[in-house]
Design a protein around this motif. Structure first.
Motif, PDB file in Angstrom:
ATOM      1  N   GLU A 136       1.083  -1.826  -0.402  1.00 56.70           N
ATOM      2  CA  GLU A 136       0.005  -0.139   0.538  1.00 56.70           C
ATOM      3  C   GLU A 136       0.609   1.140  -0.084  1.00 56.70           C
ATOM      4  N   ASN A 137       0.488   2.328  -1.005  1.00 57.44           N
ATOM      5  CA  ASN A 137       1.503   3.286  -0.989  1.00 57.44           C
ATOM      6  C   ASN A 137      -0.379   4.310  -0.901  1.00 57.44           C
ATOM      7  N   ILE A 138      -0.344   4.898   0.431  1.00 56.80           N
ATOM      8  CA  ILE A 138      -1.146   6.206   0.991  1.00 56.80           C
ATOM      9  C   ILE A 138      -0.912   6.915   0.611  1.00 56.80           C
ATOM     10  N   CYS A 160      -5.363   5.044  -2.094  1.00 52.11           N
ATOM     11  CA  CYS A 160      -4.385   4.445  -1.722  1.00 52.11           C
ATOM     12  C   CYS A 160      -3.641   4.330  -3.352  1.00 52.11           C
ATOM     13  N   ARG A 162      -2.070   0.885  -4.317  1.00 58.03           N
ATOM     14  CA  ARG A 162      -1.348  -0.942  -4.563  1.00 58.03           C
ATOM     15  C   ARG A 162      -0.580  -1.325  -5.271  1.00 58.03           C
TER      16      ARG A 162
END
Length: 222
Positions: A136-138, A160, A162
């Motif tokens: 996950e990259n918020i 997000c 992903r």
């Protein structure tokens, strides 16, 4: 970002040291992060890598980089200095670009030609190149998130991205001003493809993918 192809040959995709050069997408990466080069600087580096280990005369480089235009040797020297700065190289102790006095320049490192296979994902905004990690990259305004966008139009935890083995997806996290992919507002998780234009609130970004896998050692390598 797109420019000329040299010598009638296909796009260059090479890896050397911790760098990847992809002529098709016109990107130079170091450990997954985009390294800025001017158009001429990129063309110079791509040409030297293509022709390694042969040293290219200054006259050859002039005709390739500035066809039908007269420029001084100082212009070429400045371009070489730009490439060296981008690579963290030095004229006195070169790792990548070697000067042959009164002759020209040569690529001075191992390089491997590569073919397609997934390596890296990133977001490009007007001012930043942001590598994305697996999982996950918020995306949000909170400085603690992976992709920090400092804009009042962006929620603290806005969306997000992903990254998984099967590819990348984008999901809005209930943001106030919405997330868009192209002209469509994101209301559920959607797949992402290389070159997709995204918008987080008022902040625009491009989603990019570089695909490489080492296949064989080229001339000039050991």
């Amino acid at each position: 970002m797109f420019g000329v192809r040299f010598l009638g040959r296909g796009p260059v995709r090479f890896t050397f040291g911790t760098f990847i050069l992809d002529d098709e997408s016109r990107l130079l990466l170091k450990d997954g992060a985009v390294i800025h080069l001017s158009r001429k600087g990129f063309d110079l580096l791509a040409t030297l890598i293509r022709e390694r280990p042969r040293a290219l005369r200054k006259e050859e480089l002039h005709s390739m980089l500035w066809p039908d235009t007269f420029v001084s040797d100082a212009s070429l020297a400045m371009l070489v200095a730009e490439v060296r700065a981008a690579l963290g190289d030095s004229a006195r102790d070169p790792q990548f670009v070697r000067t042959l006095h009164r002759h020209g320049y040569a690529f001075h490192s191992d390089a491997r030609e590569v073919t397609a296979s997934l390596v890296g994902y990133w977001l490009l905004t007007d001012s930043r190149q942001i590598p994305l990690s697996r999982g996950e990259n918020i995306v949000g305004r909170d400085p603690a998130v992976r992709v920090w966008l400092d804009s009042p139009s962006v929620s603290r935890q806005h969306a997000c991205i992903r990254i998984e083995a099967g590819g990348a997806t984008l999901e809005d996290l209930g943001s106030k001003n919405g997330t868009r992919a192209g002209d469509e507002r994101v209301t559920q998780a959607i797949p992402l493809n290389d070159g997709d234009e995204l918008k987080f609130g008022s902040v625009s970004a491009s989603f990019r993918v570089l695909s490489v896998e080492p296949t064989r050692t080229e001339a000039g390598t050991t």
